[in-house]
Structures are given as C-alpha cells and as structure tokens.
Design a protein around this motif. Structure first.
Motif, PDB file in Angstrom:
ATOM      1  N   VAL A 188       0.828  -1.110   0.081  1.00 35.68           N
ATOM      2  CA  VAL A 188       0.025   0.019  -0.046  1.00 35.68           C
ATOM      3  C   VAL A 188       0.963   1.362  -0.101  1.00 35.68           C
ATOM      4  CG1 VAL A 188      -1.651   1.428   1.490  1.00 35.68           C
ATOM      5  CG2 VAL A 188      -2.010  -1.120   1.108  1.00 35.68           C
ATOM      6  N   ARG A 189       1.899   1.171   0.746  1.00 35.37           N
ATOM      7  CA  ARG A 189       2.918   2.357   1.092  1.00 35.37           C
ATOM      8  C   ARG A 189       3.279   2.551  -0.439  1.00 35.37           C
ATOM      9  NH1 ARG A 189       7.462   4.145  -0.904  1.00 35.37           N
ATOM     10  NH2 ARG A 189       8.317   5.865   0.507  1.00 35.37           N
ATOM     11  N   ASN A 190       3.901   1.759  -1.012  1.00 32.37           N
ATOM     12  CA  ASN A 190       4.698   2.038  -2.379  1.00 32.37           C
ATOM     13  C   ASN A 190       3.649   2.515  -3.444  1.00 32.37           C
ATOM     14  OD1 ASN A 190       7.136   1.302  -1.259  1.00 32.37           O
ATOM     15  ND2 ASN A 190       6.935  -0.929  -2.039  1.00 32.37           N
ATOM     16  N   GLU A 191       2.489   1.794  -3.635  1.00 37.55           N
ATOM     17  CA  GLU A 191       1.569   2.506  -4.525  1.00 37.55           C
ATOM     18  C   GLU A 191       1.093   3.962  -4.074  1.00 37.55           C
ATOM     19  OE1 GLU A 191      -3.029   1.600  -6.412  1.00 37.55           O
ATOM     20  OE2 GLU A 191      -1.597  -0.233  -5.742  1.00 37.55           O
ATOM     21  N   ALA A 192       0.747   3.956  -2.860  1.00 36.41           N
ATOM     22  CA  ALA A 192       0.280   5.388  -2.508  1.00 36.41           C
ATOM     23  C   ALA A 192       1.147   6.555  -2.720  1.00 36.41           C
ATOM     24  CB  ALA A 192      -0.202   5.337  -0.779  1.00 36.41           C
ATOM     25  N   ALA A 224      -6.213  -0.513   6.491  1.00 36.94           N
ATOM     26  CA  ALA A 224      -7.619  -0.609   5.928  1.00 36.94           C
ATOM     27  C   ALA A 224      -7.968  -1.671   4.874  1.00 36.94           C
ATOM     28  CB  ALA A 224      -8.059   0.790   5.670  1.00 36.94           C
ATOM     29  N   TYR A 225      -8.745  -2.557   5.115  1.00 36.70           N
ATOM     30  CA  TYR A 225      -9.201  -3.508   3.970  1.00 36.70           C
ATOM     31  C   TYR A 225     -10.367  -3.328   3.344  1.00 36.70           C
ATOM     32  CZ  TYR A 225      -5.013  -6.278   5.496  1.00 36.70           C
ATOM     33  OH  TYR A 225      -3.869  -6.656   5.798  1.00 36.70           O
ATOM     34  N   GLY A 238      -5.434   0.986   2.657  1.00 38.53           N
ATOM     35  CA  GLY A 238      -4.937   2.266   3.333  1.00 38.53           C
ATOM     36  C   GLY A 238      -4.129   1.875   4.458  1.00 38.53           C
ATOM     37  N   ILE A 239      -3.205   2.682   4.843  1.00 42.32           N
ATOM     38  CA  ILE A 239      -2.174   2.664   6.054  1.00 42.32           C
ATOM     39  C   ILE A 239      -2.152   3.468   6.892  1.00 42.32           C
ATOM     40  CG2 ILE A 239      -1.020   0.607   4.957  1.00 42.32           C
ATOM     41  CD1 ILE A 239       1.058   2.538   4.743  1.00 42.32           C
ATOM     42  N   ALA A 267      -7.301   3.159  -5.706  1.00 38.78           N
ATOM     43  CA  ALA A 267      -8.884   2.832  -5.627  1.00 38.78           C
ATOM     44  C   ALA A 267      -9.472   3.242  -4.251  1.00 38.78           C
ATOM     45  CB  ALA A 267      -8.754   1.418  -5.661  1.00 38.78           C
ATOM     46  N   GLY A 268      -8.659   3.570  -3.231  1.00 38.19           N
ATOM     47  CA  GLY A 268      -9.364   4.046  -1.947  1.00 38.19           C
ATOM     48  C   GLY A 268      -9.303   5.547  -1.755  1.00 38.19           C
ATOM     49  N   ARG A 269      -8.961   6.194  -2.653  1.00 37.78           N
ATOM     50  CA  ARG A 269      -8.744   7.786  -2.420  1.00 37.78           C
ATOM     51  C   ARG A 269      -9.968   8.488  -2.341  1.00 37.78           C
ATOM     52  NH1 ARG A 269      -3.407   8.997  -5.615  1.00 37.78           N
ATOM     53  NH2 ARG A 269      -1.891   7.913  -4.276  1.00 37.78           N
ATOM     54  N   LYS A 270     -10.496   9.492  -1.814  1.00 35.72           N
ATOM     55  CA  LYS A 270     -11.555  10.274  -1.774  1.00 35.72           C
ATOM     56  C   LYS A 270     -12.895   9.642  -1.253  1.00 35.72           C
ATOM     57  CE  LYS A 270      -9.295  13.274  -4.040  1.00 35.72           C
ATOM     58  NZ  LYS A 270      -8.594  14.567  -3.308  1.00 35.72           N
ATOM     59  N   ARG A 271     -12.335   8.533  -0.268  1.00 43.29           N
ATOM     60  CA  ARG A 271     -13.543   7.737   0.386  1.00 43.29           C
ATOM     61  C   ARG A 271     -13.336   7.956   1.976  1.00 43.29           C
ATOM     62  NH1 ARG A 271     -12.941   1.594  -1.939  1.00 43.29           N
ATOM     63  NH2 ARG A 271     -14.600   1.504  -0.241  1.00 43.29           N
TER      64      ARG A 271
END
Length: 333
Positions: A188-192, A224-225, A238-239, A267-271
């Motif tokens: 998650v960290r690397n993609e974020a 977060a899953y 998310g982390i 895929a988890g942004r703006k949520r």
C-alpha cells in the motif's frame, strides 16, 4: 572556506554516541526543531541498510568535542536520478567558521563512490534540507550550489482537543498492524507514494528496518481493508503507521504520536479511508496517554494531504526546504 578547516575528522561509530548526543542537544537548543535523540535512535541510524557509516559519515572534532557531523543515505531507486540524502549539523558555537561548507564538500566527495556501487548508469544528485526560518542554513546551501526545490510542513495536533467523528466508510474494515499484515502495508505504501515528489519504492529490507525499530508502535498502526466482497480477506487499501520517540518524551515531558506514514491506494482515495485511519490512531494514542500528534507533509502534495490533515485538526508548526544539487552524470564521466 571549503574543506580546509583546522579540526580532526573521523567516521562516526558507536563509540562516539555520547559526543554525538551532546552535539545534537546543542543544535536542538539553538535551532528549536523539536528533535530529540537517544542512544537507540543513533543505533538505528547506524543499522540502516542504505547507510555506510564507515565510508559515508564524518564527524569533526575540536579536542574531545564533536562540533559537526554528516552522513549519507542512499535511496532504494534511481529513476531517473539517484537523490542521495545528506544529513548533518554544526555546533552553534562553531558556526560561521567554515564547518558547514566543509561538511558539504566532504559529502560531495564521499557520495560519488557510494553512488557508483549502486547506480553506475544513473545521475547523482545530493538532497538535503534546511529549516525555512533558519536563513543562514539556506544561505549556506545556496552558496554551495544547492537549489531550493520543494517545501515540506511539520504539523502538530493537540490530542486533548476533541477528535472528529470519522468512522471507516461502509465496506472498509480497519485492522491492527501485525507481522502477517506487514507486507500488505508495504505494498500500500509503495503504490500510495508512487506519484509523490522525490519518493522511491520501500524495499523489503528497508521496510523491515523501519517496522522493527525502537520507535515503531504496531499498536498505533493500522491497515484498512476493502471487505465489501470478501469479509475474510479483502484488499488492503490504506495504512497509518505510528511511532514514539522516547528521547522526545524524556526531553519534553509529553508523549507525541509521530505519524510516519499515511497513505491510500488509488482505488481507496476520496472515500474517507485516510481520515478514519488517522482518527483511530489518534484516539488510541490519546487513550494510551499521548498528549500530541505530529507528522510531515509535502506542501504541494498531489493527493491533497495538507487539506486532509487540516480537516482532522493538524496545524503547521514549521516548514522545511528541500535543497538539491546535481553532482554527477554518466555523460559527464
């Protein structure tokens, strides 16, 4: 004044920790960066897999007193340029005597062989930083050929103030950080952070070093899953990672939750996932007796992180300037 200063110099080793801590305390008393160090912190620096203290560090001495230090840290990638970190400082009583310039000159000389071992086909840039309100430091970097390239804010929050009610959105489950979830968190960290200025991939080795260090607090770190379609497993989106520096607590008398990482996959942004993670970490920290929380953020973050942190109650305390100097390229030889 270049490198011609009348002080002894040697690489930094564990036997110098007392002298190094005295120097760091003197720098903090003058510059008020709210940076406090203990032996465990210095030991962790020496164990960093991307540092070579035998060849990539130096301490200047006036008799038994360490009056300046510097060390280099390689990056996990060089795409397209290897931006090698330089970290250092000068005792306030010795400033204005050429020590800072000598340290930067040392860094240029020491960086190239370390760079060529890792990334011989890539250009090399030195990357350091200066506190925006410390004008002499910024002037030193400018005089040595560095360019102010980016601004970063240090932010803080009073944990005794009310926290916003921001639960995890529907379909998202927040789980505590564990060894079994560590690799999910790294990915998650690397993609974020892939679209963040100056960021490189976090290697397995570097991640293990960070998440096994004395400051890391797994009980104040969460993943977060997305369990909307898979209540058992789910995709990590998310982390938030929390740290506590015991030397800071000892020096200030208050416990501070340092939020070292907050990130969500695209895929988890703006949520509302990052907000929920932050609030949960802060709530757990407050329950455990922490008085404040702090973090660092790119002033021009492409994901709107500055607004996110302001929304949950963080305010800017200080600003740092990223200082860059191109040093070498394969074409130049």
């Amino acid at each position: 004044m270049g490198t011609d200063v009348p002080f002894d110099r040697r690489p930094i080793g564990a036997e110098q920790f007392d002298a190094w801590l005295e120097l760091l305390a003197a720098v903090e008393a003058e510059d008020r960066e709210d940076e406090h160090h203990g032996v465990d912190d210095l030991r962790e620096y020496l164990a960093d897999p991307y540092c070579d203290f035998a060849r990539g560090s130096v301490a200047f001495y006036d008799g038994p007193t360490m009056i300046g230090y510097g060390y280099l840290k390689s990056r996990t990638e060089a795409d397209p340029v290897h931006e090698m970190y330089y970290l250092g400082g000068v005792h306030p009583a010795y400033r204005g005597r050429g020590v800072g310039a000598a340290l930067l000159a040392w860094a240029e000389e020491a960086a190239l062989p370390l760079h060529l071992e890792r990334y011989p086909e890539r250009p090399l840039t030195l990357y350091s930083s200066s506190l925006a309100r410390n004008a002499p430091a910024s002037e030193l970097y400018a005089a040595q050929g560095y360019t102010a390239a980016r601004w970063f804010h240090g932010m803080t929050r009073d944990l005794l103030a009310p926290l916003p009610d921001l639960p995890a959105p529907d379909g998202i489950e927040v789980r505590g950080f564990t060894a079994e979830r560590s690799e999910d968190a790294r990915l998650v960290r690397n993609e974020a952070f892939r679209d963040h200025w100056g960021s490189t991939e976090q290697s397995e080795e570097g991640w293990a070093h960070m998440t096994s260090g004395p400051a890391f607090r797994p009980g104040l770190s969460f993943v977060a899953y997305d369990v909307a379609e898979d209540a058992v497993g789910g995709e990590a989106l998310g982390i938030v990672l929390g740290e506590e520096y015991e030397a800071h607590t000892e020096a200030t008398g208050r416990r501070d939750l340092y939020v070292s990482l907050v990130g969500t996959r695209r895929a988890g942004r703006k949520r509302g996932i990052a907000s929920a993670l932050l609030v949960q970490a802060m709530a757990e920290a407050r329950e455990a007796g922490f008085a404040t929380a702090s973090l660092g953020v790119d002033a021009d973050s492409p994901t709107g992180a500055l607004g996110l942190y302001g929304h949950v109650g963080f305010t800017v305390k200080d600003t740092w300037i990223a200082q860059l100097k191109p040093l070498w390229s394969p074409a130049a030889g």
